[in-house]
Scaffold this active site. Structure first.
Site, mmCIF file in Angstrom:
data_model
loop_
_atom_site.group_PDB
_atom_site.id
_atom_site.type_symbol
_atom_site.label_atom_id
_atom_site.label_comp_id
_atom_site.label_asym_id
_atom_site.label_seq_id
_atom_site.Cartn_x
_atom_site.Cartn_y
_atom_site.Cartn_z
ATOM 1 N N HIS A 132 70.092 86.816 -34.942
ATOM 2 C CA HIS A 132 68.896 86.246 -34.103
ATOM 3 C C HIS A 132 69.001 84.969 -34.034
ATOM 4 O O HIS A 132 68.010 84.230 -34.178
ATOM 5 C CB HIS A 132 67.505 86.857 -34.983
ATOM 6 C CG HIS A 132 67.322 88.240 -34.977
ATOM 7 N ND1 HIS A 132 66.964 89.132 -33.995
ATOM 8 C CD2 HIS A 132 67.277 89.027 -36.205
ATOM 9 C CE1 HIS A 132 66.674 90.215 -34.433
ATOM 10 N NE2 HIS A 132 67.241 90.342 -35.851
ATOM 11 N N GLN A 158 65.998 90.619 -28.092
ATOM 12 C CA GLN A 158 65.968 90.478 -29.619
ATOM 13 C C GLN A 158 66.932 90.203 -30.219
ATOM 14 O O GLN A 158 67.034 89.411 -31.466
ATOM 15 C CB GLN A 158 65.372 92.080 -29.980
ATOM 16 C CG GLN A 158 65.111 92.226 -31.322
ATOM 17 C CD GLN A 158 65.584 93.248 -31.981
ATOM 18 O OE1 GLN A 158 66.632 93.458 -32.315
ATOM 19 N NE2 GLN A 158 64.734 94.425 -32.600
ATOM 20 N N GLN A 180 67.688 94.698 -42.864
ATOM 21 C CA GLN A 180 68.783 94.613 -43.474
ATOM 22 C C GLN A 180 68.781 94.076 -44.934
ATOM 23 O O GLN A 180 67.930 93.122 -44.996
ATOM 24 C CB GLN A 180 70.179 94.160 -42.787
ATOM 25 C CG GLN A 180 70.484 94.993 -41.617
ATOM 26 C CD GLN A 180 71.549 94.564 -40.881
ATOM 27 O OE1 GLN A 180 73.035 94.682 -41.361
ATOM 28 N NE2 GLN A 180 71.305 93.728 -39.722
ATOM 29 N N ARG A 186 75.530 97.901 -32.310
ATOM 30 C CA ARG A 186 74.906 96.638 -32.401
ATOM 31 C C ARG A 186 75.459 95.896 -33.641
ATOM 32 O O ARG A 186 75.661 94.713 -33.577
ATOM 33 C CB ARG A 186 73.279 96.992 -32.745
ATOM 34 C CG ARG A 186 72.546 95.741 -32.618
ATOM 35 C CD ARG A 186 70.753 96.318 -32.908
ATOM 36 N NE ARG A 186 70.020 95.197 -32.983
ATOM 37 C CZ ARG A 186 69.369 94.754 -34.285
ATOM 38 N NH1 ARG A 186 70.033 95.003 -35.239
ATOM 39 N NH2 ARG A 186 68.386 94.013 -34.268
ATOM 40 N N SER A 198 63.384 94.016 -36.740
ATOM 41 C CA SER A 198 64.933 93.882 -36.018
ATOM 42 C C SER A 198 65.489 95.306 -35.801
ATOM 43 O O SER A 198 64.977 95.924 -34.933
ATOM 44 C CB SER A 198 65.746 93.249 -37.144
ATOM 45 O OG SER A 198 66.895 92.760 -36.607
ATOM 46 N N LEU A 199 66.399 95.673 -36.704
ATOM 47 C CA LEU A 199 66.945 97.378 -36.366
ATOM 48 C C LEU A 199 65.699 98.099 -36.460
ATOM 49 O O LEU A 199 65.734 99.288 -35.663
ATOM 50 C CB LEU A 199 68.032 97.701 -37.153
ATOM 51 C CG LEU A 199 67.819 97.919 -38.706
ATOM 52 C CD1 LEU A 199 67.962 99.486 -38.568
ATOM 53 C CD2 LEU A 199 68.454 97.572 -39.804
#
Length: 311
Positions: free
Chosen positions: A203, A252, A1, A111, A86-87
């Site tokens: 996270h 995660q 992001q 999410r 991540s994503l």
């Protein structure tokens, strides 16, 4: 992001039918709430994590599908591994046919919503990117463990991303993150800290409610064996079994993104020195080029990049 911008992927959408198909499918899966935000909304709206996550995923997959359709690219022939930050791990799973695009965009929308909701009643939270001094990464990891143990009750600072030997991101409460940043700079471990404009402290343990939401949602999604190995953010190794995918995606949410170790695994264990970077931004490609200037990184971020494509 952070790589999202209004209008990303619009050049692909306007030029290629297969890109339109991808964006329209994702938009339909999200009940018509994605395309407008991606192409015509405000940057503020797009940056909201429940929008940024499906938008980046959709743009990345649109690029891949255009490469496949227009340039004859086959991921299973040109690549041995896939990974995403991540994503981006969801993008890697879609790219390797482990999960359907429709399911993936719904999952990352959920999410994003769950991550924002997780900290609604917690007070002020923060994420900060640290510039790590040369050869100080191990010292930083050790120091963060000590700092976390001494924080007052209710305060938190944890490592959310290890992006390279020179860049680490920490997450937690504003006071916790600020204290950790000051200590690391005072100890000459970090050169400086930059606050990140994000809507939640990703996270870290504050994201546990979001992990619980994802655990339930992932039970309903069918995963297939990826057509090439996908490197997990959590373990920095290939996902061994299809049954592990859901658990790793849940873990995660609260764990450190082991990006630096993932690239280290590819280079040291698999002898990988060539990369294709797909998506709306060049952040990961630039990290790679800075850390390993002799490695080859092919960047695809626009329709023009695809038109000039050679491998």
């Amino acid at each position: 992001q952070g790589s999202q911008f209004v209008g990303m992927g619009k050049d692909l959408y306007d030029t290629y039918a297969v890109a339109r198909q991808v964006v329209d499918e994702a938009d339909d899966a999200l009940e018509g709430k994605l395309k407008h935000v991606m192409f015509e909304g405000s940057q503020e709206d797009l940056t909201r994590t429940e929008n940024a996550q499906p938008a980046i995923l959709t743009t990345s997959i649109a690029m891949l599908r255009v490469l496949e359709k227009e340039r004859g690219f086959k991921i299973e022939e040109s690549c041995k591994h896939a990974l995403g930050h991540s994503l981006g791990e969801y993008s890697a799973l879609v790219a390797t046919k482990a999960v359907a695009l429709r399911d993936a965009v719904k999952l990352v929308r959920l999410r994003g919503e769950a991550m924002t909701k997780a900290v609604t009643n917690i007070g002020t939270t923060a994420m900060s990117a640290l510039v790590v001094r040369p050869a100080k990464l191990e010292a930083l990891i050790k120091a963060m463990g000590e700092i976390e143990a001494t924080l007052p009750r209710g305060e938190m600072a944890q490592i959310s991303n290890i992006n390279s030997s020179f860049q680490v991101v920490i997450s937690g409460t504003v006071r916790g993150v600020d204290h950790a940043s000051r200590v690391l700079q005072a100890q000459k471990i970090a050169a400086r800290a930059v606050d990140l404009p994000v809507s939640a402290p990703f996270h870290c343990d504050l994201m546990q409610p979001a992990a619980d939401v994802m655990k339930e949602a992932l039970k309903t999604v069918k995963f297939e064996k990826p057509i090439i190995d996908v490197i997990s953010n959590v373990t920095a190794k290939p996902i061994a079994k299809v049954e592990d995918i859901s658990d790793l995606l849940v873990t995660q949410v609260t764990r450190t993104v082991q990006w630096h170790a993932s690239i280290g695994y590819l280079r040291d264990k698999e002898n990988v020195h060539d990369y294709i970077s797909l998506g709306p931004g060049k952040v990961l490609a630039n990290l790679l080029r800075k850390e390993y200037p002799l490695d080859f990184v092919k960047i695809v971020t626009t329709a023009e990049d695809i038109q000039q494509w050679t491998l």
